[in-house]
Design a protein around this motif. Structure first.
Motif, PDB file in Angstrom:
ATOM      1  N   ALA A  15      25.319 116.716  80.412  1.00  0.00           N
ATOM      2  CA  ALA A  15      24.802 115.677  81.312  1.00  0.00           C
ATOM      3  C   ALA A  15      23.287 115.688  81.180  1.00  0.00           C
ATOM      4  O   ALA A  15      22.709 114.966  80.391  1.00  0.00           O
ATOM      5  CB  ALA A  15      25.265 115.932  82.745  1.00  0.00           C
ATOM      6  N   GLY A  16      22.623 116.588  81.938  1.00  0.00           N
ATOM      7  CA  GLY A  16      21.189 116.770  81.729  1.00  0.00           C
ATOM      8  C   GLY A  16      20.915 117.702  80.567  1.00  0.00           C
ATOM      9  O   GLY A  16      19.962 117.527  79.810  1.00  0.00           O
ATOM     10  N   ASN A  35      26.485 110.966  79.031  1.00  0.00           N
ATOM     11  CA  ASN A  35      25.400 110.112  79.499  1.00  0.00           C
ATOM     12  C   ASN A  35      25.687 108.624  79.324  1.00  0.00           C
ATOM     13  O   ASN A  35      25.058 107.792  79.978  1.00  0.00           O
ATOM     14  CB  ASN A  35      24.097 110.491  78.796  1.00  0.00           C
ATOM     15  N   ASP A  80      26.314 107.443  87.401  1.00  0.00           N
ATOM     16  CA  ASP A  80      24.933 107.540  87.884  1.00  0.00           C
ATOM     17  C   ASP A  80      24.759 106.933  89.272  1.00  0.00           C
ATOM     18  O   ASP A  80      23.644 106.698  89.722  1.00  0.00           O
ATOM     19  CB  ASP A  80      23.979 106.862  86.911  1.00  0.00           C
ATOM     20  N   LEU A 120      25.793 111.874  87.050  1.00  0.00           N
ATOM     21  CA  LEU A 120      24.581 111.597  86.268  1.00  0.00           C
ATOM     22  C   LEU A 120      23.383 111.244  87.143  1.00  0.00           C
ATOM     23  O   LEU A 120      22.372 110.739  86.635  1.00  0.00           O
ATOM     24  CB  LEU A 120      24.845 110.474  85.270  1.00  0.00           C
ATOM     25  N   VAL A 121      23.458 111.527  88.443  1.00  0.00           N
ATOM     26  CA  VAL A 121      22.302 111.318  89.322  1.00  0.00           C
ATOM     27  C   VAL A 121      21.331 112.480  89.114  1.00  0.00           C
ATOM     28  O   VAL A 121      21.679 113.643  89.305  1.00  0.00           O
ATOM     29  CB  VAL A 121      22.732 111.222  90.797  1.00  0.00           C
ATOM     30  N   ARG A 122      20.094 112.156  88.716  1.00  0.00           N
ATOM     31  CA  ARG A 122      19.130 113.176  88.326  1.00  0.00           C
ATOM     32  C   ARG A 122      18.488 113.842  89.545  1.00  0.00           C
ATOM     33  O   ARG A 122      18.398 113.276  90.623  1.00  0.00           O
ATOM     34  CB  ARG A 122      18.032 112.553  87.450  1.00  0.00           C
ATOM     35  N   HIS A 123      17.975 115.058  89.315  1.00  0.00           N
ATOM     36  CA  HIS A 123      17.330 115.797  90.394  1.00  0.00           C
ATOM     37  C   HIS A 123      16.222 114.982  91.058  1.00  0.00           C
ATOM     38  O   HIS A 123      16.072 114.996  92.285  1.00  0.00           O
ATOM     39  CB  HIS A 123      16.679 117.083  89.861  1.00  0.00           C
ATOM     40  N   THR A 169      20.793 117.324  86.611  1.00  0.00           N
ATOM     41  CA  THR A 169      21.568 116.637  87.629  1.00  0.00           C
ATOM     42  C   THR A 169      22.067 117.613  88.693  1.00  0.00           C
ATOM     43  O   THR A 169      22.292 118.801  88.429  1.00  0.00           O
ATOM     44  CB  THR A 169      22.796 115.937  87.019  1.00  0.00           C
ATOM     45  N   SER A 203      31.737 113.787  90.902  1.00  0.00           N
ATOM     46  CA  SER A 203      30.746 113.628  91.959  1.00  0.00           C
ATOM     47  C   SER A 203      30.855 114.774  92.950  1.00  0.00           C
ATOM     48  O   SER A 203      31.790 115.581  92.902  1.00  0.00           O
ATOM     49  CB  SER A 203      30.956 112.295  92.696  1.00  0.00           C
TER      50      SER A 203
END
Length: 289
Positions: A32-33, A55, A61, A75-78, A112, A170
């Motif tokens: 992912a990240g 990705n 995301d 896929l929601v980033r930090h 993520t 999620s």
């Protein structure tokens, strides 16, 4: 150092990703990240046969807020959580307090939250918060979708309840009541070190009395910890009355710290006690009275 050779797949949908992951008999890793995975591969501590890059998978995301929860996609980033406005109310504030402690900006731009839960590092900020808030992790595998309460998720360092062939979709976090104050503090040897101790607190307060305390601890055992004994010391007490006592209880009863090169067990228990008390005060100061 060069990476060892590996096969690569880039599915475009969740079913495609699950189908690739279900290809048994090989060491398969999800990208992912990649901020932890690629480092371990570069150092040859991991040499997967197949890397599945998610990705390009649509819909992962998304950050959805409804029905009293915030659902954070894989896929929601930090860095989404650098702003307290990303999620409404005290939960957004708590996430924004924790986010700057994660590595540095380039890492936060790619890593993520869900990836952190999948990696299960004992010092992870997001893992400690997930424990404090009774998060729920959603996965999809060959047998369909299932949900795992976070208390059943962490089995040890870098070890989770994920089954072969499953993809994390999620994590759901509860939105916090408006009467809740939040706090997050870390102690680390250097700015770039992992936290020797991290503490996440959500403190529901009414009329000067602690209605409900939630405390998550990072790097205080071989996995993220919920400080249940310390919480019991606090619930029903006047704000501030039991903070020091709760810190000592967390250090002695909830935590199981391991010795490190720069911190023996006695030192780490002292740090836990002090940091829990400080984080409780931080949360109490932010709680509506």
């Amino acid at each position: 150092m060069k990476l060892a050779a590996f096969d690569y797949a880039a599915p475009r949908t969740v079913p495609e990703a699950v189908a690739v992951l279900a290809d048994g008999g090989r060491d398969v890793r999800v990208l992912a990240g990649g901020q932890s995975l690629l480092l371990e591969m570069r150092l040859h501590r991991l040499s997967p046969d197949l890397v599945v890059d998610i990705n390009g998978v649509g819909g992962l995301d998304r950050l959805d807020v409804n029905d009293g929860t915030a659902e954070v996609g894989a896929l929601v980033r930090h860095d989404v959580f650098d702003s307290p406005r990303a999620v409404p109310g005290p939960l957004g504030t708590l996430l924004a307090l924790a986010a700057p402690n994660i590595a540095h900006p380039p890492i936060r731009a790619r890593g993520t939250m869900v990836g952190s839960l999948a990696w299960a590092h004992p010092a992870s900020e997001w893992c400690a918060i997930a424990m404090a808030l009774d998060a729920v992790i959603r996965l999809r595998g060959p047998e369909g979708v299932r949900e795992v309460p976070v208390r059943d998720w962490f089995l040890g360092p870098f070890t989770t309840a994920r089954r072969p062939g499953e993809l994390l979709l999620s994590v759901r976090l509860p939105l916090l009541d408006a009467h809740t104050g939040v706090g997050f503090l870390e102690h680390r040897r250097t700015h770039f070190s992992f936290a020797q101790v991290g503490v996440a607190v959500a403190l529901a307060v009414r009329d000067g009395v602690v209605e409900e305390a939630r405390i998550g601890l990072a790097n205080c055992a071989d996995r993220p910890v919920r400080a249940y004994a310390a919480e019991r010391e606090l619930n029903g007490t006047e704000v501030g009355h039991s903070f020091v006592r709760a810190g000592r209880v967390a250090a002695e009863q909830d935590a199981a710290p391991l010795a490190e090169p720069y911190a023996d067990v006695e030192y780490r228990r002292q740090v836990i006690a002090v940091l829990v008390a400080r984080t409780l005060r931080q949360a109490a100061e932010g709680a509506p009275q």
